[in-house]
Design a protein around this motif. Structure first.
Motif, mmCIF file in Angstrom:
data_model
loop_
_atom_site.group_PDB
_atom_site.id
_atom_site.type_symbol
_atom_site.label_atom_id
_atom_site.label_comp_id
_atom_site.label_asym_id
_atom_site.label_seq_id
_atom_site.Cartn_x
_atom_site.Cartn_y
_atom_site.Cartn_z
ATOM 1 N N ALA A 122 6.567 5.882 -15.619
ATOM 2 C CA ALA A 122 6.434 6.402 -13.809
ATOM 3 C C ALA A 122 4.869 5.899 -13.271
ATOM 4 O O ALA A 122 5.073 5.310 -12.077
ATOM 5 N N SER A 123 4.069 6.355 -14.000
ATOM 6 C CA SER A 123 2.712 5.827 -13.797
ATOM 7 C C SER A 123 2.538 4.293 -13.393
ATOM 8 O O SER A 123 2.075 3.741 -12.575
ATOM 9 N N ILE A 124 3.290 3.502 -14.512
ATOM 10 C CA ILE A 124 3.018 1.939 -14.667
ATOM 11 C C ILE A 124 3.758 1.538 -13.355
ATOM 12 O O ILE A 124 3.340 0.633 -12.703
ATOM 13 N N ALA A 125 4.828 2.193 -13.221
ATOM 14 C CA ALA A 125 5.727 1.513 -12.045
ATOM 15 C C ALA A 125 5.146 1.961 -10.735
ATOM 16 O O ALA A 125 5.358 0.973 -9.845
ATOM 17 N N PHE A 126 4.577 3.042 -10.575
ATOM 18 C CA PHE A 126 3.901 3.191 -9.125
ATOM 19 C C PHE A 126 2.616 2.351 -9.045
ATOM 20 O O PHE A 126 2.412 1.913 -8.058
ATOM 21 N N ILE A 127 1.920 2.088 -10.149
ATOM 22 C CA ILE A 127 0.724 1.028 -9.986
ATOM 23 C C ILE A 127 1.192 -0.115 -9.626
ATOM 24 O O ILE A 127 0.557 -0.816 -8.696
ATOM 25 N N VAL A 128 2.016 -0.763 -10.216
ATOM 26 C CA VAL A 128 2.656 -1.786 -9.649
ATOM 27 C C VAL A 128 3.128 -1.978 -8.297
ATOM 28 O O VAL A 128 2.718 -2.645 -7.368
ATOM 29 N N GLY A 129 3.861 -0.779 -7.718
ATOM 30 C CA GLY A 129 4.253 -0.676 -6.310
ATOM 31 C C GLY A 129 3.347 -0.574 -5.542
ATOM 32 O O GLY A 129 3.001 -1.219 -4.467
ATOM 33 N N ASN A 130 2.293 0.101 -5.727
ATOM 34 C CA ASN A 130 1.065 0.220 -4.987
ATOM 35 C C ASN A 130 0.053 -0.929 -4.904
ATOM 36 O O ASN A 130 -0.451 -1.066 -3.949
ATOM 37 N N ILE A 131 0.124 -1.817 -5.943
ATOM 38 C CA ILE A 131 -0.707 -2.899 -5.837
ATOM 39 C C ILE A 131 0.097 -3.859 -4.671
ATOM 40 O O ILE A 131 -0.619 -4.487 -3.866
ATOM 41 N N GLY A 132 1.339 -3.827 -4.516
ATOM 42 C CA GLY A 132 2.045 -4.677 -3.701
ATOM 43 C C GLY A 132 1.844 -4.066 -2.385
ATOM 44 O O GLY A 132 1.567 -4.759 -1.501
ATOM 45 N N PHE A 133 1.847 -2.595 -2.285
ATOM 46 C CA PHE A 133 1.774 -2.141 -0.916
ATOM 47 C C PHE A 133 0.370 -2.337 -0.341
ATOM 48 O O PHE A 133 0.104 -3.000 0.781
ATOM 49 N N ALA A 134 -0.730 -2.084 -1.042
ATOM 50 C CA ALA A 134 -2.310 -2.144 -0.599
ATOM 51 C C ALA A 134 -2.481 -3.671 -0.461
ATOM 52 O O ALA A 134 -3.083 -3.782 0.545
ATOM 53 N N ALA A 135 -2.065 -4.555 -1.157
ATOM 54 C CA ALA A 135 -2.552 -5.954 -1.112
ATOM 55 C C ALA A 135 -1.818 -6.707 0.029
ATOM 56 O O ALA A 135 -2.360 -7.327 0.793
ATOM 57 N N ALA A 136 -0.625 -6.336 0.169
ATOM 58 C CA ALA A 136 0.275 -6.733 1.553
ATOM 59 C C ALA A 136 -0.467 -6.241 2.801
ATOM 60 O O ALA A 136 -0.751 -7.018 3.644
ATOM 61 N N ASP A 137 -0.922 -5.157 2.742
ATOM 62 C CA ASP A 137 -1.883 -4.505 3.939
ATOM 63 C C ASP A 137 -2.897 -5.330 4.394
ATOM 64 O O ASP A 137 -3.455 -5.438 5.400
ATOM 65 N N VAL A 138 -3.771 -5.930 3.348
ATOM 66 C CA VAL A 138 -4.971 -6.983 3.711
ATOM 67 C C VAL A 138 -4.441 -7.959 4.802
ATOM 68 O O VAL A 138 -4.988 -8.257 5.722
ATOM 69 N N PHE A 139 -3.255 -8.692 4.233
ATOM 70 C CA PHE A 139 -2.733 -9.799 5.135
ATOM 71 C C PHE A 139 -2.009 -9.290 6.396
ATOM 72 O O PHE A 139 -2.014 -9.810 7.525
ATOM 73 N N TYR A 140 -1.601 -8.240 6.419
ATOM 74 C CA TYR A 140 -0.685 -7.599 7.701
ATOM 75 C C TYR A 140 -1.865 -7.311 8.563
ATOM 76 O O TYR A 140 -1.961 -7.768 9.705
ATOM 77 N N GLU A 141 -2.745 -6.492 8.324
ATOM 78 C CA GLU A 141 -3.755 -6.095 9.221
ATOM 79 C C GLU A 141 -4.688 -6.949 9.526
ATOM 80 O O GLU A 141 -5.025 -7.237 11.016
ATOM 81 N N SER A 142 -4.962 -8.332 8.857
ATOM 82 C CA SER A 142 -5.732 -9.570 9.324
ATOM 83 C C SER A 142 -4.755 -10.304 10.234
ATOM 84 O O SER A 142 -5.705 -11.049 10.953
ATOM 85 N N LEU A 143 -3.587 -9.992 10.420
ATOM 86 C CA LEU A 143 -3.000 -10.954 11.787
ATOM 87 C C LEU A 143 -3.192 -10.235 13.009
ATOM 88 O O LEU A 143 -2.891 -10.971 14.211
#
Length: 437
Positions: A122-143
């Motif tokens: 569960a911890s590993i799956a969360f880490i993978v999902g959180n990387i996607g969530f947080a990294a995507a925010d970089v590009f979303y907010e930069s728009l």
């Protein structure tokens, strides 16, 4: 023209979403807030405590969840500025956004297999999902600086957060029904309802991201960057050190980042640790998820209220007010012992959470040059991610060392107080003037 004869403004105009690209951009908050609500804040922390980590002692369940947050945030903190600089170099903000949404989608789906006792999975799956969530925010907010004028940014940013509350809240309401009344939906038990909730987040996230990709155009690129992904990433590493030196030229943006690093640490720790802390002290799952569901809908008018407040007194002062409230929440959280206490504090968080985060995003956007938005928003996210590392880590260490999490709550006061002291140094007007030169 008399007031009575004046044309009535539509709801979307009053929200500042009068153009299709602004509405499509804000809709992404509706899409990705399902991850923040269900997986970060409400369902997964309780599921982790009661199912995935059920074989561990009570305080270690909380501690291991805190360490999971720390690992996820460390990875994202190192990735964010590199990816932001690479996206600027390549002119590929939307491509990077699409890739990391897919990454987060995979992490959410993997949580279906996090059955009883599988806390490490569960911890590993969360880490993978959180990387996607947080990294995507970089590009979303930069728009945002590319599609909204400086006069529109505060209102559009808060509208996005408000839509996020609605989207995350609606899905969480359905998920709460799956969890509390599983037989009604043909599910064997509430644990299966929770796992179905994780899958629903993945689908929701992808589905409601479609308007952004169809409507928001890739910002104009000067073509000077590398032409390949590998070259862009290499260019991003080279820009990383240069960005730190360059952002110091924008004094107010630099001081704001330091303040954000501090106070966002406390905010994110509350978001990530509140539900599992409540579970540890004996508050039931229905109350925990129900209170956080109320936060979603109470947060909608409060987020807009903060946007209006910022127009009158300035974003900086409005953020300051929210940090005073958060300090009080931390003190009262130490004494929390009943479900009613959790409901009251959850409502207090709802008053300030969306507004403080939306105004932080929009204030920073006004302090930086638009042509470097991805690069500087990478640093914005680094400030948030590195800042967020310390809070959950300290929370986990104190919980493990003392056999409980009550003293962990009090450590958050230092983050809010420090953030207010540094934020007081920021001159909004001077910062905006410097960013426009």
């Amino acid at each position: 023209m008399s007031e009575a004869a004046a044309p009535r403004r539509s709801i979307r105009d009053r929200l500042g979403l009068h153009r299709p690209e602004l509405r499509a951009w804000a809709m992404y908050d509706w899409a990705n807030s399902a991850f923040a609500t269900t997986i970060m804040a409400a369902v997964l922390p309780v599921y982790y405590h009661q199912v995935a980590a059920v074989d561990l002692p009570e305080n270690l369940r909380t501690a291991y969840w805190g360490y999971t947050q720390t690992v996820a945030l460390v990875i994202v903190a190192f990735l964010s500025p590199v990816l932001g600089a690479a996206a600027d170099s390549l002119g590929a903000k939307k491509s990077f956004l699409r890739f990391f949404i897919s990454f987060g989608f995979a992490g959410c789906l993997a949580l279906w297999f996090a059955t009883q006792g599988r806390w490490l999975f569960a911890s590993i799956a969360f880490i993978v999902g959180n990387i996607g969530f947080a990294a995507a925010d970089v590009f979303y907010e930069s728009l945002l600086p590319h599609i909204a004028s400086p006069q529109e940014i505060d209102r559009v940013s808060t509208a996005g957060y408000a839509l996020g509350y609605v989207g995350g809240g609606l899905l969480l309401a359905v998920q709460l029904a799956w969890i509390t009344s599983p037989q009604t939906f043909g599910l064997s038990d509430g644990a299966v309802g929770s796992r179905l909730a994780f899958v629903s987040v993945a689908i929701w996230w992808v589905l409601f991201s479609i308007p952004l990709f169809r409507t928001v155009k890739e910002p104009t690129h000067d073509g000077k960057g590398m032409a390949t992904l590998g070259g862009g990433l290499s260019d991003g590493f080279q820009q990383l050190a240069a960005t730190f030196r360059e952002i110091r030229r924008y004094r107010e943006a630099f001081w704001f980042l330091l303040a954000f690093w501090l106070y966002n640490d406390g905010i994110i720790t509350i978001v990530k640790m509140a539900a599992i802390y409540g579970a540890e002290i004996g508050i039931g799952q229905t109350d925990l998820i129900g209170a956080l569901l109320v936060v979603q809908f109470l947060g909608i008018p409060c987020t807009f209220a903060f946007g209006t407040l910022a127009e009158r007194i300035g974003a900086k002062r409005a953020i300051m007010m929210s940090l005073v409230v958060y300090t009080g929440i931390s003190v009262l959280g130490y004494y929390m012992s009943t479900a009613m206490h959790f409901w009251i504090l959850a409502c207090a968080v709802a008053v300030v959470q969306g507004g403080s985060q939306a105004l932080s995003r929009s204030l920073f956007a006004t302090l930086i040059p638009p042509e470097k938005s991805s690069q500087f928003f990478g640093f914005y996210n680094v400030s948030g991610r590195f800042g967020s590392i310390l809070g959950p880590f300290v929370f986990a260490v104190v919980s493990q060392a003392t056999g409980g999490s009550r003293l962990s709550i009090l450590t958050l006061i230092a983050f809010f107080a420090g953030g207010m002291l540094v934020l007081a140094r920021v001159d909004e007007n001077a910062g905006r003037l410097r960013a426009s030169v």
